[in-house]
Scaffold this active site. Structure first.
Site: not given
Length: 335
Positions: A88-89, A256-257
């Site tokens: 989880c970015g 993010g990802s």
């Protein structure tokens, strides 16, 4: 009475819950074994903290654990409505500040402190702005990200044939412009959730992905859908991400990802080059800057390392409890 203490943060509006106290010792000599132990022995605690009445359908949680990578400062396990995610970015950006502020980082430095976090997808390096008094913006370097398959045709009931690209950026995402559904990207979140959810169901049923180097259950499935405005390729124009992940949770941040995956998609298609940047925006107005910084290999795939930058903020602290005989209070979801 059980008691749990958490720090609450958000990244571009995406709520992040970092668990500080309350979980029992998590057994296992690797991060994957720790996740397996959580699933087998303590998944009820995930539901207690992530589901209602203490959480909600779209919440992200983080459990900090001892890493098994010697170079890592900390290990992180990400929780959501469905279970445990590979990356989880959004949480990583908030977590970077938290780890520096809490003194968990081995060697803090000014003006930037490097934080190395072992995640289920691999080692993530976060870089936290730090003037010695206050932390600020955070960037992180993705794991090798790549275009897995382009122009995948999917038959989605009510919508017919939808063509998507599958890309990996810490999790596998199907990337599709809203125009494939004859929609404007500015349409309602509920409509985008409906179409993205139908696509996610179809892909998870009939399309299988296998990570070339990290083929565990956490990494080798379609983690989410990114519905875009179709503005691909390198330009100065801001482009939008609508992300549906896990059990059809709606991301508040640009993801993010997912941003890493979208850069990898464009890099794999030759639409952007190394050291070029795109700005991704979410429905909250939150923005990430994502830059392709290094060409690498991941198995047989031509991959790229992506730097994603954003801001996380503190929103408070919480102390949660569960009274004896409170069956409903153990957790439920209403989506």
């Amino acid at each position: 009475m059980s008691t749990f203490v958490t720090t609450e943060m958000h990244t571009c509006g995406q709520p992040i819950r970092i668990v500080e106290k309350g979980f029992p010792k998590i057994e296992g000599d690797t991060l994957q074994k720790k996740m397996d132990y959580l699933i087998q022995e303590h998944d009820h605690l995930r539901k207690l903290l992530m589901w209602e009445p203490r959480g909600h359908f779209d919440l992200i949680g983080v459990i900090l654990v001892q890493p098994d990578y010697p170079e890592a400062d900390i290990g992180a396990i990400f929780m959501h409505n469905e279970g445990y995610g590979p990356m989880c970015g959004d949480a990583t950006i908030s977590l970077g500040r938290y780890l520096v502020d809490k003194g968990i980082v081995r060697n803090p430095s000014i003006p930037k402190t490097v934080v190395k976090i072992q995640c289920p997808c691999g080692l993530i390096e976060a870089r936290v702005q730090n003037d010695g008094k206050k932390t600020g913006a955070v960037s992180f370097l993705s794991v090798p990200s790549f275009l897995y398959e382009k122009d995948v045709s999917v038959n989605v009931s009510e919508f017919g044939q939808i063509v998507v690209d599958i890309a990996y950026g810490g999790g596998f995402y199907a990337i599709v412009p809203a125009s494939q559904f004859n929609l404007e990207h500015k349409c309602s979140c509920s409509k985008l959730k409906e179409v993205a959810g139908a696509l996610l169901d179809e892909l998870r049923t009939n399309y299988k992905v296998v990570h070339p180097e990290n083929n565990d259950a956490c990494n080798s499935y379609i983690y989410g859908i990114i519905v875009t405005d179709g503005k691909d390729g390198h330009n100065e124009e801001v482009t939008t991400n609508f992300t549906l992940y896990a059990d059809k949770a709606v991301g508040r941040a640009p993801c993010g990802s997912g941003s890493s995956a979208r850069i990898a998609q464009q890099f794999g298609r030759g639409l952007i080059k190394l050291d070029q940047t795109r700005i991704f925006k979410s429905r909250t107005g939150g923005r990430y800057k994502a830059t392709s910084v290094k060409a690498v290999k991941c198995g047989d795939f031509d991959a790229v390392v992506v730097e994603v930058s954003g801001n996380g903020y503190y929103t408070g602290t919480s102390s949660f409890s569960l009274e004896e005989n409170d069956e409903i209070g153990k957790g439920f979801l209403m989506s």
